[in-house]
Design a protein around this motif. Structure first.
Motif, PDB file in Angstrom:
ATOM      1  N   TRP A 147     -10.888  -3.909  31.965  1.00 52.42           N
ATOM      2  CA  TRP A 147     -11.054  -3.025  30.803  1.00 52.42           C
ATOM      3  C   TRP A 147     -12.534  -2.871  30.468  1.00 52.42           C
ATOM      4  CZ3 TRP A 147     -13.039  -3.491  25.844  1.00 52.42           C
ATOM      5  CH2 TRP A 147     -12.724  -2.451  24.970  1.00 52.42           C
ATOM      6  N   ILE A 148     -13.266  -3.978  30.465  1.00 56.24           N
ATOM      7  CA  ILE A 148     -14.706  -3.937  30.176  1.00 56.24           C
ATOM      8  C   ILE A 148     -15.414  -3.051  31.200  1.00 56.24           C
ATOM      9  CG2 ILE A 148     -16.835  -5.312  30.138  1.00 56.24           C
ATOM     10  CD1 ILE A 148     -15.077  -7.641  29.019  1.00 56.24           C
ATOM     11  N   GLN A 149     -15.068  -3.226  32.467  1.00 57.88           N
ATOM     12  CA  GLN A 149     -15.697  -2.426  33.520  1.00 57.88           C
ATOM     13  C   GLN A 149     -15.361  -0.940  33.359  1.00 57.88           C
ATOM     14  OE1 GLN A 149     -15.554  -4.142  37.329  1.00 57.88           O
ATOM     15  NE2 GLN A 149     -16.921  -2.619  38.167  1.00 57.88           N
ATOM     16  N   SER A 150     -14.126  -0.629  32.987  1.00 60.72           N
ATOM     17  CA  SER A 150     -13.752   0.780  32.816  1.00 60.72           C
ATOM     18  C   SER A 150     -14.516   1.407  31.655  1.00 60.72           C
ATOM     19  CB  SER A 150     -12.249   0.928  32.604  1.00 60.72           C
ATOM     20  OG  SER A 150     -11.867   0.499  31.314  1.00 60.72           O
ATOM     21  N   ILE A 151     -14.753   0.645  30.601  1.00 58.88           N
ATOM     22  CA  ILE A 151     -15.545   1.145  29.471  1.00 58.88           C
ATOM     23  C   ILE A 151     -16.981   1.394  29.923  1.00 58.88           C
ATOM     24  CG2 ILE A 151     -16.491   0.563  27.206  1.00 58.88           C
ATOM     25  CD1 ILE A 151     -13.513   1.276  27.142  1.00 58.88           C
ATOM     26  N   ALA A 152     -17.521   0.467  30.679  1.00 58.53           N
ATOM     27  CA  ALA A 152     -18.902   0.613  31.167  1.00 58.53           C
ATOM     28  C   ALA A 152     -19.026   1.817  32.090  1.00 58.53           C
ATOM     29  CB  ALA A 152     -19.347  -0.653  31.881  1.00 58.53           C
ATOM     30  N   TYR A 184      -5.683  -5.188  18.338  1.00 59.08           N
ATOM     31  CA  TYR A 184      -4.254  -4.928  18.210  1.00 59.08           C
ATOM     32  C   TYR A 184      -3.962  -3.441  18.021  1.00 59.08           C
ATOM     33  CZ  TYR A 184      -2.882  -9.779  18.475  1.00 59.08           C
ATOM     34  OH  TYR A 184      -2.630 -11.046  18.936  1.00 59.08           O
ATOM     35  N   LEU A 185      -4.839  -2.715  17.342  1.00 58.94           N
ATOM     36  CA  LEU A 185      -4.666  -1.266  17.204  1.00 58.94           C
ATOM     37  C   LEU A 185      -4.730  -0.594  18.576  1.00 58.94           C
ATOM     38  CD1 LEU A 185      -4.417   1.304  15.471  1.00 58.94           C
ATOM     39  CD2 LEU A 185      -6.916   1.321  15.351  1.00 58.94           C
ATOM     40  N   ARG A 186      -5.751  -0.931  19.358  1.00 59.99           N
ATOM     41  CA  ARG A 186      -5.880  -0.348  20.697  1.00 59.99           C
ATOM     42  C   ARG A 186      -4.721  -0.743  21.604  1.00 59.99           C
ATOM     43  NH1 ARG A 186     -10.790  -0.458  18.552  1.00 59.99           N
ATOM     44  NH2 ARG A 186     -12.365   1.076  19.185  1.00 59.99           N
ATOM     45  N   MET A 187      -4.230  -1.985  21.461  1.00 58.47           N
ATOM     46  CA  MET A 187      -3.061  -2.404  22.246  1.00 58.47           C
ATOM     47  C   MET A 187      -1.859  -1.526  21.912  1.00 58.47           C
ATOM     48  SD  MET A 187      -3.088  -6.603  22.408  1.00 58.47           S
ATOM     49  CE  MET A 187      -1.411  -6.623  21.910  1.00 58.47           C
ATOM     50  N   SER A 188      -1.645  -1.252  20.626  1.00 55.71           N
ATOM     51  CA  SER A 188      -0.490  -0.441  20.229  1.00 55.71           C
ATOM     52  C   SER A 188      -0.629   1.000  20.708  1.00 55.71           C
ATOM     53  CB  SER A 188      -0.291  -0.481  18.716  1.00 55.71           C
ATOM     54  OG  SER A 188      -1.332   0.208  18.054  1.00 55.71           O
ATOM     55  N   GLU A 189      -1.859   1.466  20.875  1.00 52.70           N
ATOM     56  CA  GLU A 189      -2.129   2.807  21.377  1.00 52.70           C
ATOM     57  C   GLU A 189      -2.132   2.871  22.906  1.00 52.70           C
ATOM     58  OE1 GLU A 189      -5.071   4.160  17.693  1.00 52.70           O
ATOM     59  OE2 GLU A 189      -5.934   3.532  19.608  1.00 52.70           O
ATOM     60  N   VAL A 196      -1.978 -14.762  24.557  1.00 55.19           N
ATOM     61  CA  VAL A 196      -3.066 -14.866  25.528  1.00 55.19           C
ATOM     62  C   VAL A 196      -3.203 -13.539  26.264  1.00 55.19           C
ATOM     63  CG1 VAL A 196      -2.850 -17.367  25.858  1.00 55.19           C
ATOM     64  CG2 VAL A 196      -1.547 -15.813  27.321  1.00 55.19           C
ATOM     65  N   TRP A 197      -4.368 -13.333  26.845  1.00 56.46           N
ATOM     66  CA  TRP A 197      -4.637 -12.163  27.672  1.00 56.46           C
ATOM     67  C   TRP A 197      -5.049 -12.649  29.051  1.00 56.46           C
ATOM     68  CZ3 TRP A 197      -5.127 -12.342  22.558  1.00 56.46           C
ATOM     69  CH2 TRP A 197      -4.746 -11.222  21.814  1.00 56.46           C
ATOM     70  N   VAL A 198      -4.719 -11.885  30.078  1.00 56.18           N
ATOM     71  CA  VAL A 198      -5.106 -12.218  31.441  1.00 56.18           C
ATOM     72  C   VAL A 198      -6.572 -11.820  31.605  1.00 56.18           C
ATOM     73  CG1 VAL A 198      -4.677 -11.775  33.882  1.00 56.18           C
ATOM     74  CG2 VAL A 198      -2.759 -11.885  32.276  1.00 56.18           C
ATOM     75  N   GLU A 199      -7.401 -12.766  32.003  1.00 53.92           N
ATOM     76  CA  GLU A 199      -8.845 -12.552  32.104  1.00 53.92           C
ATOM     77  C   GLU A 199      -9.182 -11.359  32.999  1.00 53.92           C
ATOM     78  OE1 GLU A 199     -12.785 -15.249  32.812  1.00 53.92           O
ATOM     79  OE2 GLU A 199     -11.110 -15.565  34.187  1.00 53.92           O
ATOM     80  N   ALA A 200      -8.500 -11.232  34.124  1.00 55.51           N
ATOM     81  CA  ALA A 200      -8.794 -10.134  35.052  1.00 55.51           C
ATOM     82  C   ALA A 200      -8.549  -8.780  34.394  1.00 55.51           C
ATOM     83  CB  ALA A 200      -7.955 -10.274  36.321  1.00 55.51           C
ATOM     84  N   GLU A 201      -7.521  -8.672  33.554  1.00 58.67           N
ATOM     85  CA  GLU A 201      -7.237  -7.414  32.866  1.00 58.67           C
ATOM     86  C   GLU A 201      -8.324  -7.091  31.841  1.00 58.67           C
ATOM     87  OE1 GLU A 201      -3.283  -7.709  31.277  1.00 58.67           O
ATOM     88  OE2 GLU A 201      -2.376  -7.825  33.281  1.00 58.67           O
TER      89      GLU A 201
END
Length: 87
Positions: free
Chosen positions: A74-79, A45-50, A65-70
Motif C-alpha cells: 500500500w505504501i509503495q502504491s501511494i508513492a 478504519y475509514l479507508r478500510m471501509s472504503e 493485526v495487518w499483514v506487513e507485506a500488504e
C-alpha cells in the motif's frame, strides 16, 4: 563421517530457496501501522471501509493485526501514484 547429499525430487530445494529469498511474514498491530503510514486510527478504519486500505485480521475479540507485506505494498502504491502525479 562424509555424508553424501541426498537426491530429492526438487520440491524441497525450491521451498528452501523461497524461504531464503522471502523475508518471514509479520503481523503488525495498529500503533506500528499508524507509525508506518502516517495516519490516525480513524483515518485507517475509514479507508478500510472504503476499500482504500488493507483489511485488518482479527486474532481475537480485542486484537486486530495487518499483514506487513500488504501495508508495504500500500505504501509503495501511494508513492508510485504521487510520483506519477508530479509534472
Amino acid at each position: 563421517m562424509n555424508a553424501k547429499p541426498q537426491i530429492t525430487d526438487g520440491a524441497s530445494t525450491d521451498d528452501e530457496a523461497l524461504r531464503q529469498v522471502l523475508p518471514p511474514a509479520r503481523l503488525l498491530r495498529l500503533p506500528e501501522v499508524m507509525d508506518r503510514v502516517g495516519l490516525r486510527r480513524s483515518a485507517i478504519y475509514l479507508r478500510m471501509s472504503e476499500g482504500r486500505f488493507p483489511k485488518s485480521r482479527s486474532l481475537g475479540p480485542k486484537c486486530a493485526v495487518w499483514v506487513e507485506a500488504e501495508i508495504n505494498d500500500w505504501i509503495q502504491s501511494i508513492a508510485l501514484n504521487s510520483s506519477r502525479a508530479d509534472p
